[in-house]
Design an enzyme around this catalytic site. Structure first.
Site, PDB file in Angstrom:
ATOM      1  CG  HIS A  61      34.601  -3.009   9.037  1.00  0.00           C
ATOM      2  ND1 HIS A  61      34.074  -4.193   8.648  1.00  0.00           N
ATOM      3  CD2 HIS A  61      33.497  -2.264   8.656  1.00  0.00           C
ATOM      4  CE1 HIS A  61      33.293  -4.068   7.853  1.00  0.00           C
ATOM      5  NE2 HIS A  61      32.661  -2.968   7.918  1.00  0.00           N
TER       6      HIS A  61
ATOM      7  CB  CYS B 238      34.886  -6.165   5.292  1.00  0.00           C
ATOM      8  SG  CYS B 238      36.395  -6.190   6.397  1.00  0.00           S
TER       9      CYS B 238
END
Length: 1024
Positions: free
Chosen positions: A939, A250
């Site tokens: 994230h 990510c």
């Protein structure tokens, strides 16, 4: 002069002149790589030479037109015969001599001139008589193959032009070439400017050309798409395309989405301008591979034909050239961004040969003059689309603290890493373990000075618990053992946020005790281990493996109470909340053995259990002191009659805290212990004496436990309480012998002459160990269970069956939350301008990075100040949320309030001159890279504004949703992309109408479910 022309209309010179000119050219001409030479049939050349030496214009030896017919296999293909030899079959003449001969004599109709190139072979130059014959075809139709000859000195681009002409491919088409060898393997011909020789092309090989598809993919490696619909039927907004998460990628997806929505860079790649600027020779570059891989991703994302693409090839290329990004670990999006911008710059650098430039100090010259010189020097070595788009200039001022020498230089930058105002306080979450054995550990949240010491942590916790700091010990618990026990004066910077910190309340000597007695105490570390036990009867010994479990404890114990029995009772008291003592009716007898067998069963002084003569002594935790004293006296043992009750009164106060049934932070599955320390002698002291049971006076030990319980800790008695002394009946008290040995006939009372012994199994055995709880250590001196030469560590070893029966694992894992855990943490909000001003403040260099003063002739810790001089078209601002020091790592969760429009740098920009129109110091936001979560688990996502329709989107790996502008500013913002207003192009398409389904997607909450600890997604199979 055409290839098949006859004699020139001009009259040739005399024969002597012809001979003199040709021989002069043959003598003077040298072989140079790339020059053209011509093949002439030897018999014709010899006849010409004889003619000009001996004949005249009307001689019968006239050679006629140049004729190379003897050199060809046939007169249709005009292929040269194999194995022709120079000076026997043919002669080589330079281009100037050939053109003279051709002008004087002409050439036979239909025959092509045999022009050959000089090639630079290893260590020699040679005329290439036999060129390379290559087969050519298109990827779309590999059955249609044609052959063509190329010199080894020709470049690959000439092959590409030949294929385009042969198969009528438009010259403007974006194409790439593949080299297919005879064994079927294919290799990409990346650099079209290298020669056929350098590309290792040889005769018989095939060159395949493919053109890019309309969706941005290549026919040879079209990636799989993550959507179920057919991609050829999908037509979406270009640029609104997700990127598949390949496993913790990510960070890469976030950086790519931000760069993808940087208009000048994306248009540069979409227009294929990069093809003319690929630098394959830059030793600092990646041979153009990073630029090509990035171009492939951008063209796929902006084709409008995909919901999402799989950047696997790009990920592989990045890992190949930057090993830190190999594998699928979590990384920093800003670090990848820095590598990618540098890699693209070097792959696209227009400067092929970098010259050495010595940096010059200002030496009192005007800033404008020094800045212009610095920028010119920068462009002499660095000139690319990255420099054009992202590079700016700042002024660096260094001042020597000793001689006050001022050094001014101007240095380029690609992004600004601005610090966040750091708080002077720190919030820590710890577990407090009360001295009260029935009180569950309590989780607290305390505020301490960031530069404080462990004593500050104890003082802050003391205000919440009422326990004096002098009665606290702080420890780091990891994997069921103490990773470190901190001293009171150690810095808190040694403790990381991810560490599981436990603070233990210790019992201190009473005020009436003498100072000497206070010193005679030891801090004992207690581990819990489960063992798998078996005996080796052949060797007469016993051995077992152990596994740590549960939570370790710290106890302050008088040195005089460190015998096996004293520690056994003390540990039972300390573990009373989740360790149940057996009832007298429960059978724990282990069997009989004689003296000799008993002696063999011991290993280094270890006994499997407490021994008695023929009779059975009650379990230590189930008998009172009086009855035990009487019974052991009758058995001719020596017992202190003042021994107190081993268990505490379970009636304690509660604070009303909510019980937590989940395990403590340090708890995990039982970890197998592997002994990694040096080999030591295994030693566990005996759990009792032999025939005469000698019990140490434990009154001081139990007094340590019978202290007032902490009113701030919640406690409650376990489900099954052990019997108290008050439960004993009067009848039992009157008959001490019967009470001690219930049900034992008089004729079976202990007889010291009897050598048969019964062994009563204890709940656990005690073993001195090392700090990891693995290697067993020797016993202490004077019968002590531990040695006091260093920090003592003790483990209590449980048999699996005993642990299952008497150890309540669920109760042991419970804890309560203090009210401080319910108070929400306040989030600080800072302005972006504050961060920029902090970036331009004066700072003193660190000792690891001193400056060499040319006046003092030594390194100095000078003061340094950075000022912005000129800003680029696209300004990248990196918010330094992650703070790393020698001991600490933390993430700053402050909200940085940054504007979406009209970010004005005029107040902090040194160069004040303005250009026409909008001032060059005003910027609008175009993209944001976000990081949710902490240091260990986080994230990355991104917000970006589409350049065509002006709409903001939320890019979360393969998922793309609309984003509202009022949700973009969050405490997750990490890297900001701003574009100068005078360069922003107005949207060419109307903004789309967000559908209700998309508009309701969470986009701005920093505490949303995006903070995933696991980022793996299901990625479909792919063929690269």
């Amino acid at each position: 002069m055409t290839a098949n022309s006859r004699c020139s209309s001009a009259e040739p010179p005399g024969l002597e002149t012809q001979l003199r000119e040709i021989e002069s050219l043959l003598r003077q001409c040298e072989l140079r790589a790339g020059d053209s030479w011509y093949v002439v049939e030897r018999r014709w050349y010899e006849q010409w030479k004889e003619f000009v030496e001996n004949g005249d214009q009307s001689s019968s030896s006239f050679p006629g037109q140049i004729n190379n017919a003897e050199l060809f296999e046939d007169l249709e293909s005009y292929h040269l015969k194999e194995r022709l030899v120079e000076n026997e079959d043919f002669m080589l003449v330079p281009a100037d001599a050939w053109h003279k001969l051709l002008g004087w004599y002409g050439m036979v109709d239909g025959q092509p001139p045999l022009e050959r190139k000089v090639v630079d072979l290893p260590s020699t130059l040679k005329v290439e008589v036999y060129p390379v014959e290559i087969f050519l075809c298109l990827h779309s139709n590999m059955e249609n193959v044609v052959s063509s000859q190329f010199s080894r000195a020709d470049d690959i681009q000439s092959i590409q032009r030949t294929i385009c002409e042969t198969f009528s491919v438009p010259q403007a088409s974006e194409c790439r070439l593949w080299m297919k060898s005879s064994d079927g393997s294919c290799e990409r011909l990346r650099n079209v400017h290298v020669s056929v020789l350098d590309a290792c092309l040889s005769s018989g090989m095939t060159v395949i050309m493919e053109t890019r598809n309309a969706d941005g993919t290549w026919p040879s490696s079209r990636p799989q798409i993550m959507n179920s619909v057919e991609e050829q039927d999908y037509q979406g907004q270009p640029g609104v395309c997700g990127l598949a998460n390949l496993g913790n990628t990510c960070f890469m997806n976030s950086a790519l989405q931000c760069l993808s929505n940087t208009p000048p860079l994306t248009e540069y790649f979409l227009q294929s301008s990069y093809l003319e600027e690929l630098n394959f020779t830059n030793p600092l570059g990646m041979k153009g591979e990073i630029a090509e891989a990035y171009a492939d991703v951008i063209k796929q994302m902006w084709s409008g034909r995909h919901h999402s693409v799989v950047p696997r090839v790009f990920k592989t290329k990045v890992g190949h050239f930057a090993s830190q990004f190999l594998g699928y670990q979590q990384h920093d999006s800003q670090e990848l961004l820095s590598f990618l911008l540098d890699g693209l710059h070097e792959d696209l650098n227009r400067v092929k040969n970098k010259e050495y430039i010595e940096l010059c100090d200002a030496n009192g010259r005007p800033d404008q003059q020094v800045a212009e010189e610095a920028w010119r020097n920068h462009l002499r070595r660095n000139d690319s689309v990255i420099v054009d788009t992202f590079h700016g200039l700042f002024k660096s001022t260094l001042v020597c603290p000793e001689c006050r020498k001022v050094s001014v230089t101007f240095d380029p930058f690609c992004y600004l890493s601005v610090p966040l105002p750091a708080s002077k306080e720190r919030v820590m979450e710890i577990f407090f373990v009360s001295l009260d054995p029935y009180a569950k550990p309590a989780q607290h949240r305390v505020v301490v000075p960031k530069a404080g010491k462990v004593s500050d942590l104890c003082a802050a916790l003391s205000e919440m618990t009422g326990v004096p700091p002098s009665k606290m010990v702080v420890a780091d618990v990891f994997n069921h053992h103490f990773y470190k026990i901190y001293n009171i004066d150690e810095s808190l910077s040694c403790i990381l946020d991810r560490d599981d910190i436990f603070v233990y309340e210790l019992n201190t000597p009473k005020q009436r005790e003498e100072s000497l007695q206070r010193e005679e105490r030891v801090l004992l570390a207690l581990y819990l281990r489960e063992r798998s036990y078996y005996k080796d009867l052949g060797s007469g010994g016993s051995s077992y493996g152990t596994t740590l479990f549960g939570h370790p404890l710290l106890l302050s114990v008088p040195i005089g109470c460190c015998s096996q029995e004293a520690l056994y009772n003390l540990f039972l008291q300390r573990l009373a909340r989740y360790v149940r003592c057996p009832d007298p009716s429960e059978e724990l007898e282990e069997g009989e053995e004689d003296d000799e067998e008993q002696q063999k069963s011991q290993t280094n002084g270890i006994s499997d259990g407490e021994e008695q003569e023929e009779v059975e002594l009650p379990h230590p935790c189930c008998a009172d002191a009086n009855s035990l004293s009487e019974s052991t006296n009758s058995a001719e043992s020596h017992v202190d009659a003042n021994r107190t009750e081993p268990l505490l009164d379970p009636d304690v106060t509660k604070n009303g805290s909510q019980d937590q049934t989940e395990p403590l932070a340090s708890s995990s599955a039982n970890a197998s212990i592997t002994d990694t320390s040096s080999s030591t002698s295994v030693s566990v002291t005996d759990t009792s004496s032999s025939t005469n049971v000698s019990i140490t006076d434990t009154s001081s030990c139990t007094d340590d436990m019978n202290t007032s319980r902490n009113s701030n800790a919640s406690s409650e008695p376990p489900a099954e309480q052990p019997q108290q002394l008050s439960d004993a009946t009067e009848e039992e008290k009157e008959d001490g012998q019967e009470a001690c040995f219930p049900g034992l006939p008089a004729n079976k009372q202990p007889d010291k002459r009897n050598t048969r012994r019964r062994r009563r199994k204890t709940l656990f055995t005690i073993q001195a160990v090392n700090s990891n709880g693995t290697t067993e250590r020797k016993m202490g001196e004077g019968g002590s269970a531990v040695s006091f030469s260093s920090q003592p560590y003790v483990a209590i070893d449980w048999d699996p069956d005993m642990k299952k029966r008497f150890y309540n694992e669920n109760e042991a894992e419970k804890y309560v939350k203090h009210s401080s855990m319910e108070v929400p943490q306040q989030q600080n909000t800072v302005q972006l301008q504050e961060c920029i001003e902090l970036f331009t403040t004066v700072e003193t260099l660190e000792e690891e990075n001193p400056w060499y003063c040319p006046v003092c002739k030594k390194h100095q810790l000078a003061t340094k100040k950075l000022d912005l001089w000129s800003l680029p078209e696209v300004l990248i601002i990196h918010l330094k949320r992650f703070s790393y020091t020698k001991f600490t790592r933390e993430k700053l969760e402050s909200i940085v309030d940054f504007p979406l429009r009209d970010l004005d740098f005029s107040g902090c920009l040194l160069r004040k001159n303005l250009s026409n129109g909008e001032p060059p110091s005003r910027y609008d936001l175009i993209a944001v890279s976000n990081h949710y979560g902490g240091l260990r688990d986080g994230h990355y996502t991104s917000y970006a504004r589409n350049k065509d329709n002006g709409q903001w989107y939320d890019f979360d790996d393969s998922k793309v949703t609309y984003a509202r502008e009022d949700k973009i500013v969050t405490n997750a913002a990490y890297v900001l992309f701003y574009q100068r207003q005078d360069k922003i192009r107005k949207p060419t398409l109307p903004a789309p109408n967000a559908s209700p389904a998309l508009a309701t997607q969470p986009t701005g909450d920093a505490t949303s479910s995006k903070c995933n600890t696991s980022e793996l997604e299901a990625v479909p199979a792919e063929t690269d």
